[in-house]
Enzyme design. Structure first.
Site, PDB file in Angstrom:
ATOM      1  N   HIS A   9      39.399  42.295  28.381  1.00 10.46           N
ATOM      2  CA  HIS A   9      38.122  42.956  28.114  1.00 10.46           C
ATOM      3  C   HIS A   9      38.223  43.934  26.952  1.00 10.46           C
ATOM      4  O   HIS A   9      39.310  44.356  26.538  1.00 10.46           O
ATOM      5  CB  HIS A   9      37.651  43.714  29.365  1.00 10.46           C
ATOM      6  CG  HIS A   9      38.595  44.789  29.801  1.00 10.46           C
ATOM      7  ND1 HIS A   9      38.638  46.033  29.199  1.00 10.46           N
ATOM      8  CD2 HIS A   9      39.548  44.802  30.764  1.00 10.46           C
ATOM      9  CE1 HIS A   9      39.558  46.772  29.782  1.00 10.46           C
ATOM     10  NE2 HIS A   9      40.134  46.053  30.742  1.00 10.46           N
ATOM     11  N   HIS A 152      42.018  41.182  32.799  1.00 15.52           N
ATOM     12  CA  HIS A 152      42.489  42.551  32.620  1.00 15.52           C
ATOM     13  C   HIS A 152      43.961  42.589  32.225  1.00 15.52           C
ATOM     14  O   HIS A 152      44.679  41.607  32.345  1.00 15.52           O
ATOM     15  CB  HIS A 152      42.292  43.328  33.922  1.00 15.52           C
ATOM     16  CG  HIS A 152      40.876  43.334  34.401  1.00 15.52           C
ATOM     17  ND1 HIS A 152      39.979  44.311  34.055  1.00 15.52           N
ATOM     18  CD2 HIS A 152      40.196  42.467  35.214  1.00 15.52           C
ATOM     19  CE1 HIS A 152      38.806  44.061  34.619  1.00 15.52           C
ATOM     20  NE2 HIS A 152      38.914  42.953  35.335  1.00 15.52           N
TER      21      HIS A 152
END
Length: 214
Positions: A9, A152
């Protein structure tokens, strides 16, 4: 064969300040959204068939920016959620180092031995046990396709280690910059790494920044 384009992200304010996020649902910063838009543009002419994401908004919005340019929807997969930091969640790195000196030292020296203290806290093995089945599912469900997966830092590091047969004790030997691109391919049950931590869409070959928190 299935091809996975695995991205991290965009940046959040907590990334900048060194505050541990884990499963806290922090938003992208203005710069993080800009990173996501640059990532999306860099993948605009790269065909992919499916888009999957962690349900946390920082990953989901990053994925959606990419998916929108391909007229695709984004499927949320809870298994891609970041590691749960337990009592470390929401705390600054310096605060964790002060309050949990032994655990913090172990986290950086032998991360595979640490289970995050407090309710819900996970170990890297806990993460591996939920993320590896997700990737095995993708290989089975999406044979012959290219899949964008937005997740992540810890999730990406753990799955790269696992798919390549490396122990998760090698966790800190892999770097994942915000909106980095990784490419993995699976064929006949074997995975190979094609690309790791590419940030060329951001205008640099490598980042000199090491974030304090995940």
């Amino acid at each position: 064969m299935v091809r996975i384009i695995l991205v991290r992200h965009g940046q959040t304010e907590w990334n900048v300040t060194g505050r541990y996020q884990g499963q806290e649902d922090t938003p992208l910063s203005a710069y993080g959204r800009e990173q996501g838009e640059k990532l999306a543009r860099s993948l605009k002419d790269i065909p992919f068939d499916v888009c999957l994401s962690s349900p946390l908004q920082r990953a989901f919005i990053t994925a959606k920016l990419c998916a929108d340019l391909h007229n695709l929807s984004v499927e949320k997969d809870e298994r891609l959620t970041e590691i749960h930091h337990g009592d470390w969640g929401g705390r600054l790195t310096e605060e964790i180092e002060s309050l949990y000196a032994d655990e913090f030292k172990a986290w950086h020296k032998a991360p595979h031995t640490v289970k995050m203290p407090g309710a819900g806290g996970e170990s890297l093995e806990d993460v591996r046990k939920r993320v590896r089945p997700a990737f095995d599912d993708y290989a089975a469900r999406f044979a012959g396709k290219t899949v964008l997966v937005a997740a992540h830092d810890a999730v990406n590091k753990v799955i790269v280690c696992d798919l390549l047969g490396m122990g998760i004790d090698k966790f800190w030997q892999i770097k994942q910059d915000n909106t980095c691109i990784n490419v993995l391919e699976e064929q006949d049950g074997k995975w190979r790494l094609v690309l790791l931590n590419s940030t060329l869409h951001m205008g640099y070959l490598f980042s000199t920044t090491d974030q304090k928190g995940l």
